[in-house]
Design an enzyme around this catalytic site. Structure first.
Site, PDB file in Angstrom:
ATOM      1  N   ASP A   1     -11.769  -8.642  17.086  1.00 34.30           N
ATOM      2  CA  ASP A   1     -12.242  -9.895  16.511  1.00 34.30           C
ATOM      3  C   ASP A   1     -11.145 -10.938  16.781  1.00 34.30           C
ATOM      4  O   ASP A   1     -10.047 -10.621  17.247  1.00 34.30           O
ATOM      5  CB  ASP A   1     -12.578  -9.759  15.022  1.00 34.30           C
ATOM      6  CG  ASP A   1     -13.543 -10.876  14.575  1.00 34.30           C
ATOM      7  OD1 ASP A   1     -13.711 -11.856  15.326  1.00 34.30           O
ATOM      8  OD2 ASP A   1     -14.106 -10.784  13.475  1.00 34.30           O
ATOM      9  N   TRP A   2     -11.443 -12.148  16.464  1.00 34.04           N
ATOM     10  CA  TRP A   2     -10.582 -13.294  16.799  1.00 34.04           C
ATOM     11  C   TRP A   2      -9.145 -13.075  16.297  1.00 34.04           C
ATOM     12  O   TRP A   2      -8.905 -13.069  15.078  1.00 34.04           O
ATOM     13  CB  TRP A   2     -11.172 -14.546  16.174  1.00 34.04           C
ATOM     14  CG  TRP A   2     -10.464 -15.834  16.465  1.00 34.04           C
ATOM     15  CD1 TRP A   2      -9.222 -16.209  16.024  1.00 34.04           C
ATOM     16  CD2 TRP A   2     -10.958 -16.925  17.252  1.00 34.04           C
ATOM     17  NE1 TRP A   2      -8.916 -17.456  16.482  1.00 34.04           N
ATOM     18  CE2 TRP A   2      -9.970 -17.933  17.238  1.00 34.04           C
ATOM     19  CE3 TRP A   2     -12.141 -17.154  17.952  1.00 34.04           C
ATOM     20  CZ2 TRP A   2     -10.124 -19.150  17.887  1.00 34.04           C
ATOM     21  CZ3 TRP A   2     -12.292 -18.372  18.599  1.00 34.04           C
ATOM     22  CH2 TRP A   2     -11.287 -19.357  18.576  1.00 34.04           C
TER      23      TRP A   2
END
Ligand code: NOJ
Length: 771
Positions: A302-303
């Site tokens: 994820d980011w």
């Protein structure tokens, strides 16, 4: 053949050298193993891998955002110009948030024509519930329990996104949650692993279609792996502490179903699980996903979650974070800025095996091949197609169809609904009544602001000529900026609109009151500690009610709202979520009875905040019922069960369940049991019921839930019509994570229950599972 298609991306301008390398590579490959042992796809992948330097391999594992759209904190040095240099040097395998056919074409050109090997990039975007045409938020859509309509919605979203240059959506999110405080409850399918699995598969199929290389399909992403929906206190990104059985029984089933359905990618999650952040979790990524499930796609972080291993406190610096994440099976670093600077060095130092890098790159290249990017890297960059596809009428029709199926009728006292088209005067009141923006929802992809049909517009279009429709906002919901990046400031003071609202309510035959949340109050990082109606809305309701008690409350919200104080004050209660582009039309269809509501809640609506976490499939505990004193599992100031339970939803007609029958009193392993019953429409209009089947495993090696949804069927019946419904339970449907640490069904006594929702059981019977 193989080298032919790959040659297309080398664009003859360059590299006779590489053609020679490919040719010699195939000779070596042919000597080392028979070609038949490898699939043609794998051979194509290996032909590319063999040409790559270690730096180029690491580059494939790197994903940057463009600065054109930001969906997370921006690390330092992330300016586009720098990224463009890296693309040209083969250091960027993927980008996210590059929007439009034109922009993706230009970025792709740099990768394909200016990097040494010309490997195309894969472009990802959060296409969560639509691209330009918006569909209901995923929680709302799950309330339709209509997997075909949900699949269609994802199909339309993919068609639009692919026309705008996108190859890959970061969806579906399949995090189960029991916590309405968590803002991302809006993005999943609710609390149940079975419904969640069906919805996840429908969405994967919709996005990916039958052929990933078709120009109107995109790769899907099963996220967030895993446990993200159980953040403590419902606070986004917070710690998760759950047991292994809970992980396997409640959280993993939708992911497993998506993997089995061929989802192209997975995304790991922000949270830790038992002290190990998911991005660094060997257990989740290597053992379960790539090991036990033999998953062949790739895992994107994820980011920034690779670099966040430092702030979690398990890595001292970015280099260590890169080492941990890559070893644990995180194949691509989204905006983490850790793989490119450190992985090559880590391999050279012997801290990470090159075989792990090769494995990650193979997975990424395989998806690029499957998307057809090596055959035509610009396949998705067609500005003409983009123009003719986005917001097409057929897409609006699909949106309206699933939107009205997602509406849940929660209360209809005195049959206040459906409204008569020639009712006299309808007062449409409330901060969301004329709102054209919140209905789009917070994961709004490429939607145009204020583009939804508002509830007011829908009512005006549907009401008969003899009906007068009056509108007053009543109160503002927010008092500040509304967007993806800012905190929502709720209006707590301005009551200046109350007077006008009261005035039009007084003269109306019926009031349609639109209350709820601003769409920016749910979604990522939009957790709330209060889940009642925000701001001054309860006060507005009270003021209106004082002059006109004929109130239909239409809710728009991204989470279960605490309605305990509200529900007794209204005659009609309609859960309208954020329904997307066609919100007003879909709601008007339901309010005027052109469409008979059929939605059922995919999530429990609690009686109070203090009941959270809450789900229908809870355990018995050792003290489930009152025994004459206080020593049982309960609250002293509230009931245990939900105000509106999972599976609940009314219709303008009524249904009865009768004549329940089992095909046998015993079910053998690997066989199926047929459960049949008669469903009758006992009302006056045609309607669709979602008949539900639950089971209970009475004695297990681990404690079992009091009820588990195992099957359901949507049945449409005319007034007076009956149909025999037959649902099948296979022994495998009864499997769970047993005390032996295996997913298996245990012989013993079970109960099977049928009914319209998880609380109202119409009939039940027992059966035995035997070997
Ligand atoms: C963070 C979110 O958690 C994830 O779901 C999303 O796909 C990425 N940001 C990219 O926007």
């Amino acid at each position: 053949m193989l080298s032919n298609s790959f040659n297309q991306i080398l664009f003859s301008v360059r590299l006779r050298k590489i053609e020679i390398i490919i040719a010699s590579f195939f000779c070596i490959l042919a000597i080392k193993q028979p070609l038949s042992a490898q699939s043609s796809l794998d051979r194509r992948v290996d032909s590319v891998l063999a040409l790559m330097t270690l730096e180029e391999k690491v580059g494939q594992m790197n994903q940057y955002t463009s600065s054109w759209d930001i969906t997370g904190p921006m690390p330092k040095g992330s300016r586009d110009s720098l990224k463009f240099m890296l693309i040209k040097s083969g250091q960027v395998g993927s980008m996210l948030n590059v929007l439009s056919a034109k922009a993706t074409r230009e970025a792709q050109r740099m990768a394909v024509e200016e990097s040494r090997l010309g490997i195309p990039m894969i472009f990802g975007y959060d296409v969560v519930h639509g691209f330009r045409t918006m569909f209901p938020i995923p929680l709302g859509e799950a309330a339709s329990w209509d997997v075909d309509a949900i699949q269609k919605s994802a199909r339309v979203a993919a068609t639009e996104a692919a026309a705008a240059g996108q190859h890959w959506t970061f969806a579906p999110m399949m995090d189960i949650t029991h916590d309405a405080r968590w803002g991302r409850v809006m993005e999943g399918a609710g609390e149940d692993p079975y419904l969640g699995s069906l919805v996840a598969v429908a969405r994967v199929r919709g996005f990916q279609g039958d052929d990933l290389s078709a120009p109107n399909t995109i790769a899907a992403c099963a996220k967030h792996f895993a446990g993200y929906g159980f953040a403590e206190g419902g606070r986004d990104y917070n710690t998760v502490s759950i047991g292994d059985a809970f992980l396997h029984d409640i959280i993993l089933p939708p992911f497993k179903a998506a993997a089995d359905a061929g989802v192209a990618t997975f995304m790991n999650s922000f949270n830790e699980l038992d002290g190990i952040p998911a991005t660094a979790s060997n257990y989740l990524q290597r053992k379960i996903l790539k090991g036990d499930w033999d998953y062949k796609g790739f895992v994107v972080s994820d980011w920034g979650t690779v670099a966040e291993l430092i702030t979690h406190g398990v890595a001292a610096d970015e280099k260590e974070a890169a080492r941990m994440a890559s070893i644990a099976g995180c194949d691509m670093d989204m905006e983490g800025y850790s793989y490119v600077p450190y992985l090559t060095q880590l391999v050279k130092e012997g801290a990470v095996e090159e075989a792990l890098i090769d494995d990650a790159v193979r997975r990424i290249l395989r998806v690029k091949f499957m998307l057809g990017l090596f055959d035509d890297p610009y396949r998705y960059c067609d500005a003409e197609r983009e123009k003719s596809t986005l917001y097409a009428q057929a897409h609006q029709d699909a949106s309206r169809d699933v939107a009205r199926k997602s509406v849940v009728l929660l209360k209809n006292e005195g049959n206040i609904l459906p409204l008569k088209k020639n009712q006299g005067t309808i007062a449409v009141i409330g901060p969301l009544a004329a709102d054209k923006d919140s209905p789009i929802g917070s994961w709004r992809a490429n939607a145009v602001e204020n583009s939804a049909v508002s509830l007011l517009e829908g009512i005006q279009a549907a009401a008969g000529k003899k009906t007068t429709v009056r509108y007053a906002q009543g109160v503002k919901l927010t008092a500040g900026p509304r967007n993806f990046l800012s905190e929502v400031i709720v209006n707590e003071t301005d009551t200046s609109g109350f007077g006008e609202a009261v005035r039009i309510a007084r003269g109306a035959d019926v009031v349609v009151l639109a209350l709820g949340e601003d769409c920016w109050q749910s979604g990522e990082s939009r957790s709330r500690t209060h889940i009642d109606l925000p701001g001054l809305q309860a006060e507005l309701l009270a003021a209106v009610r004082a002059v006109n008690p004929n109130i239909v409350l239409v809710l728009m919200n991204g989470r279960p709202i605490d309605l305990s104080a509200i529900e007794p004050q209204v005659q009609g209660l309609v859960e309208g979520w954020f329904l997307g582009s066609q919100t007003g039309n879909a709601l008007a269809d339901v309010l005027f009875g052109d469409f008979n509501p059929q939605g059922k809640l995919p999530v429990s609506f609690p009686r109070s905040l203090g009941q959270i976490p809450i789900a229908y499939n809870h355990k018995s505990t050792g003290r489930p019922t009152a025994g004459g004193n206080v020593f049982w599992s309960h609250y002293s100031d509230e009931k245990n069960d939900a105000l509106f339970p999972f599976g609940f939803g009314l219709s303008y007609t009524t249904f009865s369940y009768s004549a329940m029958k089992l095909s046998s009193e015993t079910l053998r392993m690997n066989e199926t049991l047929k459960v049949s019953f008669t469903l009758t429409n006992t009302g006056k209009v045609t309607g669709t019921e979602t008949a539900q089947l639950y089971t209970r495993d009475l004695v297990g090696s681990r404690t079992r839930p009091v009820k588990e949804l195992k099957k359901f069927q949507k049945v449409t019946l005319k007034p007076g019509e009956s149909r025999v419904v037959t649902l099948e339970i296979a022994s495998d449907d009864l499997a769970f994570f047993t005390a032996r640490g295996l997913r298996e069904a245990e012989p013993g006594d079970f109960e099977v229950m049928i009914g319209p929702d998880s609380r109202n059981i119409a009939a039940k019977q027992g059966f035995k599972l035997v070997r």
